[in-house]
Design a protein around this motif. Structure first.
Motif, short mmCIF file in Angstrom:
data_model
loop_
_atom_site.label_atom_id
_atom_site.label_comp_id
_atom_site.label_asym_id
_atom_site.label_seq_id
_atom_site.Cartn_x
_atom_site.Cartn_y
_atom_site.Cartn_z
N HIS A 111 31.56 -43.96 46.50
CA HIS A 111 32.00 -43.18 47.65
C HIS A 111 33.45 -43.51 48.00
O HIS A 111 34.09 -42.76 48.74
CB HIS A 111 31.10 -43.45 48.85
CG HIS A 111 29.71 -42.93 48.69
ND1 HIS A 111 29.43 -41.58 48.53
CD2 HIS A 111 28.51 -43.56 48.63
CE1 HIS A 111 28.13 -41.39 48.41
NE2 HIS A 111 27.54 -42.59 48.46
N VAL A 112 33.95 -44.62 47.49
CA VAL A 112 35.36 -44.97 47.69
C VAL A 112 36.23 -43.89 47.04
O VAL A 112 35.92 -43.41 45.95
CB VAL A 112 35.67 -46.34 47.06
CG1 VAL A 112 37.15 -46.66 47.15
CG2 VAL A 112 34.84 -47.43 47.73
N VAL A 113 37.32 -43.53 47.69
CA VAL A 113 38.24 -42.55 47.12
C VAL A 113 39.44 -43.28 46.52
O VAL A 113 40.09 -44.09 47.19
CB VAL A 113 38.73 -41.54 48.17
CG1 VAL A 113 39.68 -40.52 47.52
CG2 VAL A 113 37.56 -40.82 48.81
N TYR A 114 39.72 -43.02 45.25
CA TYR A 114 40.87 -43.59 44.56
C TYR A 114 41.98 -42.52 44.55
O TYR A 114 41.82 -41.47 43.95
CB TYR A 114 40.50 -44.01 43.14
CG TYR A 114 39.36 -45.00 43.11
CD1 TYR A 114 39.59 -46.36 43.27
CD2 TYR A 114 38.03 -44.58 42.95
CE1 TYR A 114 38.54 -47.27 43.27
CE2 TYR A 114 36.98 -45.48 42.95
CZ TYR A 114 37.24 -46.83 43.12
OH TYR A 114 36.20 -47.72 43.12
N TYR A 115 43.06 -42.83 45.24
CA TYR A 115 44.12 -41.84 45.44
C TYR A 115 45.24 -42.01 44.41
O TYR A 115 45.73 -43.13 44.18
CB TYR A 115 44.72 -41.99 46.85
CG TYR A 115 43.76 -41.64 47.96
CD1 TYR A 115 43.61 -40.32 48.38
CD2 TYR A 115 43.02 -42.63 48.60
CE1 TYR A 115 42.74 -39.99 49.41
CE2 TYR A 115 42.15 -42.31 49.63
CZ TYR A 115 42.00 -40.99 50.03
OH TYR A 115 41.14 -40.68 51.04
N MET B 81 35.14 -41.59 44.05
CA MET B 81 35.78 -40.29 43.92
C MET B 81 37.25 -40.48 43.56
O MET B 81 37.85 -41.49 43.89
CB MET B 81 35.64 -39.51 45.22
CG MET B 81 34.20 -39.13 45.57
SD MET B 81 34.08 -38.11 47.06
CE MET B 81 34.35 -39.39 48.31
N ILE B 82 37.80 -39.46 42.92
CA ILE B 82 39.20 -39.50 42.49
C ILE B 82 39.95 -38.37 43.15
O ILE B 82 39.53 -37.21 43.10
CB ILE B 82 39.31 -39.38 40.96
CG1 ILE B 82 38.57 -40.53 40.27
CG2 ILE B 82 40.77 -39.35 40.52
CD1 ILE B 82 38.45 -40.36 38.76
N SER B 83 41.08 -38.69 43.80
CA SER B 83 41.94 -37.69 44.41
C SER B 83 43.29 -37.72 43.72
O SER B 83 43.93 -38.77 43.62
CB SER B 83 42.11 -37.98 45.91
OG SER B 83 43.08 -37.13 46.48
N ILE B 84 43.73 -36.57 43.21
CA ILE B 84 45.04 -36.45 42.58
C ILE B 84 45.86 -35.43 43.35
O ILE B 84 45.47 -34.26 43.47
CB ILE B 84 44.92 -36.03 41.10
CG1 ILE B 84 44.13 -37.08 40.31
CG2 ILE B 84 46.31 -35.84 40.48
CD1 ILE B 84 43.93 -36.73 38.85
N ASN B 85 46.95 -35.90 43.92
CA ASN B 85 47.84 -35.05 44.71
C ASN B 85 47.07 -34.33 45.83
O ASN B 85 47.29 -33.15 46.10
CB ASN B 85 48.55 -34.03 43.81
CG ASN B 85 49.76 -33.40 44.50
OD1 ASN B 85 50.35 -33.97 45.41
ND2 ASN B 85 50.13 -32.21 44.04
N GLY B 86 46.14 -35.08 46.44
CA GLY B 86 45.41 -34.56 47.58
C GLY B 86 44.19 -33.73 47.26
O GLY B 86 43.52 -33.23 48.17
N VAL B 87 43.84 -33.61 45.97
CA VAL B 87 42.70 -32.80 45.56
C VAL B 87 41.65 -33.69 44.89
O VAL B 87 41.98 -34.44 43.95
CB VAL B 87 43.12 -31.67 44.59
CG1 VAL B 87 41.90 -30.87 44.12
CG2 VAL B 87 44.15 -30.77 45.26
N ILE B 88 40.41 -33.62 45.36
CA ILE B 88 39.33 -34.36 44.71
C ILE B 88 39.01 -33.71 43.37
O ILE B 88 38.81 -32.49 43.30
CB ILE B 88 38.06 -34.39 45.60
CG1 ILE B 88 38.36 -35.11 46.92
CG2 ILE B 88 36.91 -35.08 44.86
CD1 ILE B 88 38.68 -36.57 46.79
N VAL B 89 38.98 -34.52 42.32
CA VAL B 89 38.69 -34.00 40.98
C VAL B 89 37.44 -34.68 40.43
O VAL B 89 37.13 -35.83 40.76
CB VAL B 89 39.88 -34.21 40.01
CG1 VAL B 89 41.10 -33.44 40.50
CG2 VAL B 89 40.21 -35.69 39.87
#
Length: 245
Positions: A34-38, A1-9
């Motif tokens: 399932h890993v989140v890339y911040y 998953m990708i999170s940009i500025n705290g929002v999953i996109v």
């Protein structure tokens, strides 16, 4: 998953911003785990994608360069640009820009020989040059030194456990029962191209089965354990490198 500025996109949120097919392939990998890339910004994500694509370009260029595989004891550089140190490492000569020295390795690869860990460092330095450009590269990477896993402080790398392999990652094949007469084949460090393709200096661009079979041919007598791809990933700290531009 990708999170940009705290929002999953999701992919659909990035389609207009990321149009390069190679970069989109990396995005698909990211959202599949399932890993989140911040990321703090879209620009930060774009920089990493560009660097990863340039890592593949750099590895391909090194593979085509004609540079040879050898151990530290027998390594050699183009002495026009590099001093060869007693430990087998290469130090950039005075009077040359770092970009000149690192580009010469792919231009005149037949004048070089080194082992696979140094090859990984070379690939990442070339990728950095492609990504931040020669002016910034020459500013931050003066006194360039190529040796094993030793990186300039402006190109920090880190390791993590996991199997969320992304295009451009450095991965590692381990050969636990290597031939003690050929200890340099205890492992093979590789660049992941995606779709079960890897670049390893000394083996070329191959699939995992071919690399494992190659390492299995470099084992001690009567081995019982096969070589294998480790659950370990080495990555540059893209956020830090992004600040160099």
């Amino acid at each position: 998953m990708i999170s940009i500025n705290g929002v999953i996109v999701g992919l659909e949120d990035l389609q207009k911003e990321i149009t390069n097919n190679e970069q989109r392939a990396i995005l698909k990998q990211m959202v599949s785990y399932h890993v989140v890339y911040y990321y703090s910004s879209l620009q930060q994500l774009k920089f990493e994608l560009l660097f990863r694509v340039n890592t593949i370009k750099a590895a391909t260029a090194l593979d085509k360069s004609g540079a040879k595989f050898t151990t530290f004891a027998y390594s050699f550089p183009n002495r026009k640009y590099w001093y060869r140190l007693p430990n087998g490492g290469f130090l950039l000569r005075e009077g040359f820009n770092p970009s000149e020295g690192i580009e010469d390795i792919v231009k005149n690869g037949k004048l070089y020989a080194f082992e696979c860990a140094t090859a990984i460092a070379i690939v990442l330095y070339i990728a950095a040059l492609y990504t931040i450009g020669p002016r910034a590269f020459n500013t931050y990477f003066r006194n360039l030194y190529l040796m094993d896993w030793q990186f300039d402080e402006d190109l920090p790398v880190y390791q993590k456990d996991g199997e969320d392999f992304l295009i451009g990652d450095v991965l590692h094949f381990k050969n636990p029962e290597f031939d003690p007469k050929q200890p340099w084949w205890r492992a093979e460090n590789v660049i992941f191209f995606g779709h079960d393709k890897f670049f390893g200096h000394g083996v070329g661009i191959r699939d995992s089965k071919t690399i494992i079979n190659f390492l299995n041919g470099k084992r001690k007598e009567n081995p019982t354990q096969s070589a294998y791809l480790m659950r370990m990933i080495t990555r540059p700290n893209y956020r830090t490198i992004n600040l160099l531009r």
